[in-house]
Design a protein around this motif. Structure first.
Motif, PDB file in Angstrom:
ATOM      1  N   GLU A   1      -6.325 -19.802  -0.885  1.00 63.52           N
ATOM      2  CA  GLU A   1      -6.334 -18.568  -1.653  1.00 63.52           C
ATOM      3  C   GLU A   1      -7.145 -18.742  -2.927  1.00 63.52           C
TER       4      GLU A   1
ATOM      5  N   PRO B   1      -0.890 -10.655   5.934  1.00 68.39           N
ATOM      6  CA  PRO B   1      -0.876 -10.450   4.481  1.00 68.39           C
ATOM      7  C   PRO B   1      -0.048  -9.230   4.099  1.00 68.39           C
TER       8      PRO B   1
ATOM      9  N   PRO C   1      -3.808 -17.135   9.792  1.00 73.27           N
ATOM     10  CA  PRO C   1      -3.002 -16.865   8.601  1.00 73.27           C
ATOM     11  C   PRO C   1      -1.808 -15.970   8.908  1.00 73.27           C
ATOM     12  N   GLU C   2      -0.825 -16.013   8.022  1.00 73.72           N
ATOM     13  CA  GLU C   2       0.295 -15.082   8.129  1.00 73.72           C
ATOM     14  C   GLU C   2      -0.214 -13.670   7.874  1.00 73.72           C
TER      15      GLU C   2
ATOM     16  N   SER D   1      -4.101 -13.467   2.835  1.00 75.13           N
ATOM     17  CA  SER D   1      -3.366 -14.668   3.201  1.00 75.13           C
ATOM     18  C   SER D   1      -4.365 -15.637   3.822  1.00 75.13           C
TER      19      SER D   1
END
Length: 193
Positions: free
Chosen positions: A3, A60, A57-58, A66
């Protein structure tokens, strides 16, 4: 890419291909610099948010990004996400992710050649962006990890705050010289404030 990570190298661009910023002088001072982001694979995913997790990624949160390793997912709307990955992953993503998505309710579109990424860094980055972007870019209003589709003067951009004084900007290739030129003008107008 974390990030707070930066996409700062444009390796991977074919040597014979000319980029939209070739021949332009990018603003580069201690207080504000613009650099090309790494060559990336870019996909727009339309559909239920649960499908983002198949990318890595998770999912967001609303107006957030994310990350997982070198991949990032940016929330652009309730059913729209910008997926970023290293450029060399484009074919693998298309070949593995697309078949796993329900065709009736999702769409995955490769937009890698439509837009480029820029990294804006330095103490004056938010100020120079504010010269053409209507959003409040103060940390309280636009915190680290926030991502959204917005405008900079006449060009549509996707803006992602990666750190206190670093932003990642996605812009259509044809608007990149326009954006960089106006950011340079904004820097000159700050008089170092």
């Amino acid at each position: 890419m974390s990030e707070t990570g930066s996409m700062v190298d444009h390796a991977g661009m074919p040597a014979s291909r000319h980029g939209p910023l070739d021949g332009l002088s990018l603003p580069g001072q201690t207080d504000f610099s613009v650099s090309r982001a790494v060559h990336a694979a870019r996909f727009i995913l339309r559909g239920e948010s649960i499908h983002v997790s198949a990318f890595g990624p998770e999912v967001p949160d609303r107006l957030r990004a994310s990350t997982a390793g070198s991949r990032a997912a940016l929330w652009l709307g309730p059913d729209e996400f910008l997926l970023l990955a290293p450029g060399e992953d484009a074919e693998a993503i298309s070949n593995t992710l697309k078949p796993s998505l329900p065709a009736a309710s999702t769409a995955l579109v490769d937009v890698s050649h439509r837009q480029i990424g820029l990294t804006l860094e330095g103490r004056l980055a938010a100020r120079c962006l504010s010269a053409g972007c209507p959003l409040d870019l103060g940390l309280a209003s636009f915190p680290i990890g926030m991502a959204t589709r917005t405008i900079y003067l006449k060009s549509e951009i996707v803006l992602w705050r990666q750190a206190d004084a670093r932003f990642h900007v996605e812009v259509w290739r044809s608007f990149a010289p326009y954006l960089v030129g106006h950011l340079a003008d904004a820097l000159r107008s700050t008089n170092g404030l």
